[in-house]
Design an enzyme around this catalytic site. Structure first.
Site, PDB file in Angstrom:
ATOM      1  N   PHE A  86       0.798  -1.218   0.000  1.00 62.00           N
ATOM      2  CA  PHE A  86       0.000   0.000   0.000  1.00 62.00           C
ATOM      3  C   PHE A  86       0.833   1.272   0.000  1.00 62.00           C
ATOM      4  O   PHE A  86       0.278   2.359   0.017  1.00 62.00           O
ATOM      5  CB  PHE A  86      -0.932   0.011   1.218  1.00 62.00           C
ATOM      6  CG  PHE A  86      -1.780  -1.220   1.307  1.00 62.00           C
ATOM      7  CD1 PHE A  86      -2.832  -1.413   0.441  1.00 62.00           C
ATOM      8  CD2 PHE A  86      -1.510  -2.192   2.255  1.00 62.00           C
ATOM      9  CE1 PHE A  86      -3.614  -2.553   0.516  1.00 62.00           C
ATOM     10  CE2 PHE A  86      -2.286  -3.327   2.335  1.00 62.00           C
ATOM     11  CZ  PHE A  86      -3.344  -3.520   1.463  1.00 62.00           C
TER      12      PHE A  86
ATOM     13  N   LYS B  50       5.363   6.470   5.999  1.00 64.88           N
ATOM     14  CA  LYS B  50       4.806   5.575   4.987  1.00 64.88           C
ATOM     15  C   LYS B  50       3.845   6.365   4.110  1.00 64.88           C
ATOM     16  O   LYS B  50       2.747   6.739   4.534  1.00 64.88           O
ATOM     17  CB  LYS B  50       4.088   4.399   5.637  1.00 64.88           C
ATOM     18  CG  LYS B  50       3.529   3.426   4.602  1.00 64.88           C
ATOM     19  CD  LYS B  50       3.188   2.081   5.199  1.00 64.88           C
ATOM     20  CE  LYS B  50       2.839   1.093   4.103  1.00 64.88           C
ATOM     21  NZ  LYS B  50       2.635  -0.263   4.607  1.00 64.88           N
TER      22      LYS B  50
ATOM     23  N   ASP C   1      -1.556  -9.990   7.082  1.00 67.39           N
ATOM     24  CA  ASP C   1      -0.283 -10.042   6.360  1.00 67.39           C
ATOM     25  C   ASP C   1       0.875 -10.140   7.350  1.00 67.39           C
ATOM     26  O   ASP C   1       1.882  -9.445   7.227  1.00 67.39           O
ATOM     27  CB  ASP C   1      -0.117  -8.813   5.468  1.00 67.39           C
ATOM     28  CG  ASP C   1       1.005  -8.994   4.435  1.00 67.39           C
ATOM     29  OD1 ASP C   1       1.394 -10.159   4.191  1.00 67.39           O
ATOM     30  OD2 ASP C   1       1.484  -7.991   3.891  1.00 67.39           O
TER      31      ASP C   1
END
Length: 668
Positions: free
Chosen positions: A34, A51, A162
């Site tokens: 992402f 991020k 994940d």
């Protein structure tokens, strides 16, 4: 931003560009599904991880805001903390149908605490030589605790979806933090359903998701199992585990880590058992049937149990080393009379013998109190023989044990069994524990499961004192033990040596009472002791054993700061009046819940009894009066300083004296 409890800070896009050097490649730490992650350096020199989320179609603003609001409240030592965010809309020129137009572009970023050691992925190797077992276990334990927080302590829960080594970051102390959790939740439902086939990472996806797109909390459990296997068996460990029988794979991993352990004897065994339990947990997590996988609560509970056992083992080794250095190392006594059963001492059925020195007793034998409902046997003046062990049939352990832990992946009590030279498993006890309230007057019970043919057990209750010395409690050789004033301010433990009908002896099993903390008085009893000491004198009504086996006479035991008196009520006669000296002792016989022995300076043994003295006369009150008398006697003899006491009000002292049948408490 420095406060771990503060809310995340809104950070402008221009500031993020500045602290990441324009999102340069030199500052890029990695990338995920992402977005890309960059190292940012703030003006004060502290680092954060920035991020930047990809500008992807289908990302819904309201969904982003709602999910971001949930992420801001996450606070756990094993979850990477969100320290800031960016939500910046800028106008840009774009080509549309051959001409330039203005359009809005949304920049979204999450700013996270910086993890200096990078990801767990960097430390994995086939040899597992980049960390020791303590570090490896700490990483496993931390990941599990973080996952427990996400699954069990949030409403609604967050499923990571994940979990993999690349998403486990490590701080400067190698403490793990789970990162990138729940990022798929930032998308709309339609987008999530459309991209479910791309969730997670191949190799960490459970079968039910691969075949049926099914997502549940067992999704993360499967991924966790793969991560643990790689921590313990290297990068190729998961594939090796699939090709080998589980028992063979477990033995292989346990042996590999055990050979690296450098701890002392008992601690090395405990850590080796911890290794085995961890790999068995991992294998149970990757079972194909998700219903057979453990919950994260099951896993954390199992890990906590291994930590407790390692702590006990470390304490046992420390005591043994300390005793050995003093020349006090205690060797197990000789085992005899394998089929001899003895009665269990308790409030209602005490042991039949005193642990007193018979040659100093002025009476031909100890007498039974006709009104003492606890005593069913004639007293015998005897000295406990340290070379003779009391044997309890192991069935008492099986009947009294109450296992509380679920078995994971076919785990059995025999997994950590010891073997004799001929290869046969030795007698043992599984799930050894102590039940009961560890307070004076209460009964403790040692219990467990007998395994490998165990039929009898040698039981010995012991004290560990302030100086580290270990003392066996004379006569305390049955599974039940009544806590007395003798146990206050000591570490109380029980040793169990299992045996079978062939006379083979298994390894010693030890368990501490009160969670390995010192035995203490309950607050009310301690307050009563403080009152007596603060007044400087206390008179206790008691029975004293006189010249015939059944002649218990009413007496008053007068305790003062300098000495004590024993006054016979019927004859108004002073039996003993002397000062405290090193030769004066007060002892509590095993199994006699309301009795104690006073040894005078001349070596005379006087048995006392509080049975039937209290009003209302109850068993608990009689026991409490006995313990109060003993504790006050010892406090005066040891010259307890008044400065150490927490004193009650005057009115409390007066009401206390009336309630406890203590006479002549002087006023201030």
């Amino acid at each position: 931003m420095d406060d771990a409890c503060s809310r995340p800070t809104l950070m402008p896009l221009d500031l993020l560009r500045e602290i990441t050097n324009g999102f340069s490649e030199e500052r890029r730490l990695g990338s995920g599904s992402f977005g890309k992650v960059y190292e940012g350096v703030l003006q004060d020199g502290k680092k954060i991880a920035v991020k930047m989320l990809y500008d992807m179609p289908g990302l819904d603003d309201e969904q982003f805001k709602n999910e971001f609001k949930n992420l801001t409240w996450l606070r756990h030592q094993n979850i990477v903390r969100l320290v800031g965010y960016c939500y910046d809309i800028q106008e840009i020129q774009v080509m549309h149908e051959g001409r330039l137009i203005l359009a809005e572009r949304t920049h979204r970023a999450l700013c996270l605490e910086y993890m200096s050691k990078g990801s767990l992925e960097n430390y994995l190797s086939d040899e597992c030589d980049r960390y020791d077992w303590h570090t490896g276990y700490g990483i496993i334990n931390g990941i599990c605790k973080g996952l427990k927080y996400l699954h069990n302590e949030l409403e609604p829960p967050i499923y990571h979806l994940d979990l993999k080594p690349a998403n486990v970051l490590l701080d400067e102390n190698m403490v793990p933090r789970i990162a990138d959790f729940g990022m798929s939740r930032l998308f709309t439902d339609e987008q999530t359903r459309a991209t479910r086939s791309s969730l997670g990472t191949f190799g960490y996806l459970p079968p039910e998701y691969i075949h049926n797109n099914l997502i549940s909390n067992k999704f993360d459990i499967f991924s966790l199992g793969v991560v643990i296997i790689k921590i313990m068996a290297g990068r190729a460990g998961y594939f090796n585990s699939a090709e080998m029988p589980s028992r063979e794979f477990t033995d292989l991993v346990q042996e590999k880590w055990t050979t690296k352990l450098l701890e002392t004897f008992n601690l090395r065994k405990a850590y080796s058992a911890q290794v085995r339990i961890c790999i068995k947990i991992a294998l149970s997590c990757v079972q194909e049937d998700r219903h057979k996988r453990p919950t994260i609560q099951d896993i954390v509970d199992r890990l906590n149990n291994t930590v407790a056992k390692c702590t006990d083992a470390a304490r046992m080794d420390w005591f043994l080393i300390y005793q050995d250095s003093l020349g006090h190392l205690t060797q197990p006594g000789n085992i005899s009379n394998l089929h001899c059963e003895q009665e269990t001492p308790s409030k209602n059925n005490p042991s039949p013998s005193y642990d007193m020195e018979a040659d100093k007793n002025i009476f031909p034998r100890y007498a039974q109190d006709p009104i003492d409902k606890h005593v069913n046997h004639i007293y015998h003046g005897s000295t406990f023989n340290q070379d003779t062990a009391t044997i309890i049939h192991s069935t008492c352990f099986e009947e009294n044990a109450s296992p509380t832990k679920a078995v994971l992946d076919g785990d059995s009590p025999n997994d950590n069994q010891e073997y004799s030279a001929d290869g046969n498993s030795l007698p043992g006890v599984e799930g050894f524990q102590i039940s009961g309230d560890p307070k004076p007057g209460s009964t403790l019970r040692a219990c467990g499961f007998s395994i490998n043919g165990t039929t009898v057990c040698h039981i010995q209750w012991v004290h560990y004192l302030k100086d580290g010395t270990r003392h066996s409690i004379e006569g305390a050789t049955t599974s039940d033990y009544v806590v007395t004033a003798d146990d206050v301010d000591t570490l109380l433990a029980v040793d169990c040596t299992p045996m079978d009908d062939n006379g083979r002896q298994g390894n010693l099993v030890m368990e501490f009472a009160n969670n390995a903390n010192k035995i203490t008085c309950d607050p009310e009893l301690q307050n009563d002791v403080n009152i007596c000491i603060s007044r400087g004198r206390a008179d206790f009504d008691v029975f004293v054993l006189m010249y015939s086996p059944e002649e218990w006479e009413h007496a008053t035991l007068v305790l003062r700061r300098t000495g004590y008196q024993v006054n016979l009520s019927r004859k108004d006669e002073i039996l003993i009046d002397e000062k405290y000296s090193p030769n004066v002792q007060i002892k509590i016989p095993i199994g006699r819940t309301t009795q104690f022995i006073l040894v005078s300076s001349r070596g005379v043994n006087l048995p006392f009894n509080t049975q039937g003295i209290t009003e209302p006369s109850t068993e608990d009150n009689d026991i409490r009066l006995r313990d109060l008398t003993v504790l006050v006697f010892r406090a005066f003899q040891n010259k307890t300083p008044l400065s150490s006491l927490v004193l009650p009000k005057e009115t409390d002292a007066i009401s206390f004296a009336k309630e406890k049948n203590i006479d002549d408490i002087p006023s201030s």
